[in-house]
Design a protein around this motif. Structure first.
Motif, PDB file in Angstrom:
ATOM      1  N   THR A  63       1.538  -0.937   0.114  1.00 10.93           N
ATOM      2  CA  THR A  63       0.225   0.160   0.178  1.00 10.93           C
ATOM      3  C   THR A  63       0.577   1.485  -0.286  1.00 10.93           C
ATOM      4  N   ASP A  64       1.229   1.937  -1.451  1.00 11.38           N
ATOM      5  CA  ASP A  64       1.984   3.671  -0.583  1.00 11.38           C
ATOM      6  C   ASP A  64       0.655   4.660  -0.530  1.00 11.38           C
ATOM      7  N   LEU A  65       0.856   5.617  -0.367  1.00 16.12           N
ATOM      8  CA  LEU A  65       0.248   6.089   0.309  1.00 16.12           C
ATOM      9  C   LEU A  65       0.576   7.522   0.213  1.00 16.12           C
ATOM     10  N   THR A  66      -0.476   8.794  -0.719  1.00 13.06           N
ATOM     11  CA  THR A  66       0.257  10.021  -0.879  1.00 13.06           C
ATOM     12  C   THR A  66      -0.729  11.642   0.051  1.00 13.06           C
ATOM     13  N   MET A  67      -0.501  11.815  -0.080  1.00 12.48           N
ATOM     14  CA  MET A  67      -0.734  13.450   1.143  1.00 12.48           C
ATOM     15  C   MET A  67      -1.013  15.123   0.497  1.00 12.48           C
ATOM     16  N   GLU A  68      -2.374  15.105   0.422  1.00 13.61           N
ATOM     17  CA  GLU A  68      -2.811  16.209  -0.166  1.00 13.61           C
ATOM     18  C   GLU A  68      -2.796  17.269   0.919  1.00 13.61           C
ATOM     19  N   LEU A  69      -1.861  18.366   0.901  1.00 15.20           N
ATOM     20  CA  LEU A  69      -2.051  19.261   2.220  1.00 15.20           C
ATOM     21  C   LEU A  69      -2.035  20.785   1.694  1.00 15.20           C
ATOM     22  N   GLU A  70      -3.025  21.583   1.269  1.00 17.06           N
ATOM     23  CA  GLU A  70      -2.347  22.855   1.324  1.00 17.06           C
ATOM     24  C   GLU A  70      -2.203  22.952   0.032  1.00 17.06           C
ATOM     25  N   GLY A  71      -2.549  22.061  -0.860  1.00 17.87           N
ATOM     26  CA  GLY A  71      -1.969  22.359  -2.240  1.00 17.87           C
ATOM     27  C   GLY A  71      -0.983  21.236  -2.919  1.00 17.87           C
ATOM     28  N   GLN A  72       0.219  20.683  -1.755  1.00 17.54           N
ATOM     29  CA  GLN A  72       1.278  20.578  -2.140  1.00 17.54           C
ATOM     30  C   GLN A  72       1.420  18.693  -1.640  1.00 17.54           C
ATOM     31  N   ILE A  84       2.051  15.044  -1.561  1.00 17.76           N
ATOM     32  CA  ILE A  84       4.121  14.812  -0.216  1.00 17.76           C
ATOM     33  C   ILE A  84       3.293  12.932  -0.490  1.00 17.76           C
ATOM     34  N   ASP A  85       4.351  12.905  -0.280  1.00 15.94           N
ATOM     35  CA  ASP A  85       5.011  11.086  -0.744  1.00 15.94           C
ATOM     36  C   ASP A  85       4.824  10.665   0.466  1.00 15.94           C
ATOM     37  N   LEU A  86       4.232   9.826   1.342  1.00 19.90           N
ATOM     38  CA  LEU A  86       4.890   9.011   2.326  1.00 19.90           C
ATOM     39  C   LEU A  86       5.183   7.440   1.904  1.00 19.90           C
ATOM     40  N   GLY A  87       5.295   7.666   0.981  1.00 22.09           N
ATOM     41  CA  GLY A  87       6.068   6.065   0.873  1.00 22.09           C
ATOM     42  C   GLY A  87       5.298   4.622   0.779  1.00 22.09           C
ATOM     43  N   CYS A  88       5.296   3.464   0.643  1.00 19.20           N
ATOM     44  CA  CYS A  88       5.039   2.640   0.947  1.00 19.20           C
ATOM     45  C   CYS A  88       5.612   1.827   2.016  1.00 19.20           C
ATOM     46  N   ARG A  89       4.165   1.894   3.533  1.00 15.54           N
ATOM     47  CA  ARG A  89       4.666   1.497   4.516  1.00 15.54           C
ATOM     48  C   ARG A  89       3.229   0.142   5.062  1.00 15.54           C
ATOM     49  N   THR A  90       4.098  -0.184   6.282  1.00 16.69           N
ATOM     50  CA  THR A  90       2.828  -1.766   6.744  1.00 16.69           C
ATOM     51  C   THR A  90       1.703  -0.948   7.470  1.00 16.69           C
ATOM     52  N   HIS A  91       1.533   0.101   7.953  1.00 16.50           N
ATOM     53  CA  HIS A  91       1.128   0.422   8.334  1.00 16.50           C
ATOM     54  C   HIS A  91      -0.338   1.575   7.720  1.00 16.50           C
ATOM     55  N   LEU A 113       3.235  11.324  10.252  1.00 11.96           N
ATOM     56  CA  LEU A 113       1.670  12.087   9.891  1.00 11.96           C
ATOM     57  C   LEU A 113       1.609  13.288  10.258  1.00 11.96           C
ATOM     58  N   THR A 114       2.949  13.144  11.553  1.00  6.24           N
ATOM     59  CA  THR A 114       2.897  14.273  12.789  1.00  6.24           C
ATOM     60  C   THR A 114       4.656  15.106  11.810  1.00  6.24           C
ATOM     61  N   GLU A 115       5.322  13.987  10.767  1.00 11.88           N
ATOM     62  CA  GLU A 115       6.651  14.395  10.697  1.00 11.88           C
ATOM     63  C   GLU A 115       6.488  15.343   9.023  1.00 11.88           C
ATOM     64  N   ALA A 116       5.182  14.756   8.831  1.00  9.61           N
ATOM     65  CA  ALA A 116       4.555  14.836   7.475  1.00  9.61           C
ATOM     66  C   ALA A 116       4.696  16.372   7.612  1.00  9.61           C
ATOM     67  N   GLY A 117       3.689  16.766   8.553  1.00 14.36           N
ATOM     68  CA  GLY A 117       2.810  18.063   8.674  1.00 14.36           C
ATOM     69  C   GLY A 117       3.977  18.872   9.058  1.00 14.36           C
ATOM     70  N   GLY A 118       4.533  18.662   9.528  1.00 17.06           N
ATOM     71  CA  GLY A 118       5.933  19.765  10.259  1.00 17.06           C
ATOM     72  C   GLY A 118       5.398  20.411  11.167  1.00 17.06           C
ATOM     73  N   ASP A 119       5.928  22.337  11.214  1.00 15.35           N
ATOM     74  CA  ASP A 119       5.267  23.319  11.042  1.00 15.35           C
ATOM     75  C   ASP A 119       3.903  23.960  10.519  1.00 15.35           C
ATOM     76  N   ARG A 120       3.693  23.349   9.779  1.00 16.14           N
ATOM     77  CA  ARG A 120       2.578  24.419   9.207  1.00 16.14           C
ATOM     78  C   ARG A 120       1.238  22.940   9.360  1.00 16.14           C
ATOM     79  N   ALA A 121       0.972  22.266   9.881  1.00 16.17           N
ATOM     80  CA  ALA A 121       0.084  21.097  10.620  1.00 16.17           C
ATOM     81  C   ALA A 121       0.006  20.131  11.664  1.00 16.17           C
ATOM     82  N   PRO A 122       0.999  20.278  12.734  1.00 12.08           N
ATOM     83  CA  PRO A 122       1.664  19.462  13.870  1.00 12.08           C
ATOM     84  C   PRO A 122       0.399  18.846  14.382  1.00 12.08           C
ATOM     85  N   GLU A 123      -0.592  19.043  13.817  1.00  7.51           N
ATOM     86  CA  GLU A 123      -2.033  18.028  15.199  1.00  7.51           C
ATOM     87  C   GLU A 123      -2.040  16.862  13.995  1.00  7.51           C
TER      88      GLU A 123
END
Length: 318
Positions: free
Chosen positions: A203-212, A214-221, A275-285
């Motif tokens: 399972t590969d996953l990408t996330m769209e945040l504020e128009g960007q 972000i490739d989260l790669g392939c992870r078991t979770h 998810l926290t690391e992907a959100g960084g300072d823009r979206a720590p939640e």
């Protein structure tokens, strides 16, 4: 980690953010039972990224064989020698003043120390029964039992039970909790795009945040998140209201994944960390994209796309 060395006992004295020394055994952090020591003799505290010592005694404090002024803060440096009551006796050496480390110290064996980073599985990654992690949004450390999902906040100088022992938690970077522990924050709108293989082994996953994107790669979770996404989509299609959609008991999710509950909980924490690391300072939640409530969990996401093999399975807005 910040600590002194007791030169007589050759033991480490780990420093709390506000640490007291003296002869008043039940009301100081470090008990010093020597001639000339006052009931409350010294205070060492962490303030503005420095460590300060104050003399609150009758017989004084010497730093590097020089007496310091009473009740006035003196900034400590590594390798400073501290003497209580008289120069050359009751000596401690400032060995480390690193405040950017948290740790648990066994009350049975003071040399048994667990250093803590943003997330650590205990006793180890392979046989984890507990997790200690830092919640950047709540600005607090937590200890969570992976089998029961019970968690408790860790407070500087507080004692917790773990593995049949009592442990003292040290954290120089203390802070006040800004939100009630049961309140979960509003998550910034995101879109999750799942791409799962035909046999559902990958399972590969990408996330769209504020128009960007972000490739989260392939992870078991990611497969865990996919199952939660399908549950929420199914509940929406069956006409359930938004607040009721998508909830699964942790035990049922573990069964669907074919793993033990504690392994599933580890997967949840790994997903939250990513998810926290992907959100960084823009979206720590973003850790709260995985929302929990009374032993249940769901995916808290507004837009979900699932592609299985090469075909679109679902595209939906919650």
């Amino acid at each position: 980690m910040a600590y002194l060395i007791d030169e007589q006992k050759l033991e480490k004295i780990y420093l709390k953010s506000y640490h007291t020394f003296g002869r008043y055994k039940f009301n100081v952090d470090t008990f010093v039972d020597k001639p000339g020591i006052s009931r409350h003799h010294a205070i060492i505290e962490h303030a503005n990224k420095t460590w300060l010592i104050r003399d609150v005694s009758t017989n004084g404090i010497w730093i590097n064989d020089k007496k310091i002024d009473k009740n006035l803060p003196y900034q400590l440096s590594e390798n400073d020698k501290i003497d209580f009551a008289a120069p050359g006796q009751n000596s401690y050496v400032v060995a480390n003043l690193n405040a950017n480390c948290q740790y648990l110290v066994s009350q049975t064996n003071a040399n048994e120390v667990i250093e803590l980073e943003n997330q650590i599985l205990l006793p180890n990654d392979e046989e984890a029964s507990h997790i200690v992690y830092f919640d950047a949004l709540l600005n607090y450390w937590f200890l969570e039992d992976l089998n029961t999902s019970d968690r408790q906040a860790l407070i500087d100088g507080g004692v917790v039970s773990l593995f049949g022992q009592q442990w003292l938690f040290y954290c120089a970077n203390t802070s006040t909790m800004t939100k009630h522990l049961d309140n979960q924050p509003i998550v910034k709108p995101i879109a999750l795009n799942f791409s799962v293989s035909q046999d559902e082994e990958k399972t590969d996953l990408t996330m769209e945040l504020e128009g960007q994107e972000i490739d989260l790669g392939c992870r078991t979770h990611h497969y865990l998140m996919l199952l939660l996404a399908r549950t929420r989509i199914g509940d929406k299609q069956n006409g359930m209201d938004t607040e009721s959609q998508g909830w699964l008991y942790r035990e049922d999710l573990a069964k669907a994944l074919g793993v033990q509950t504690n392994h599933m909980n580890i997967m949840v924490h790994r997903a939250r960390k990513q998810l926290t690391e992907a959100g960084g300072d823009r979206a720590p939640e973003l850790a709260y994209v995985l929302e929990t409530n009374n032993g249940k969990i769901r995916l808290n996401c507004q837009n979900i796309t699932i592609v299985k093999g090469c075909q679109l399975e679902t595209r939906i807005s919650i």
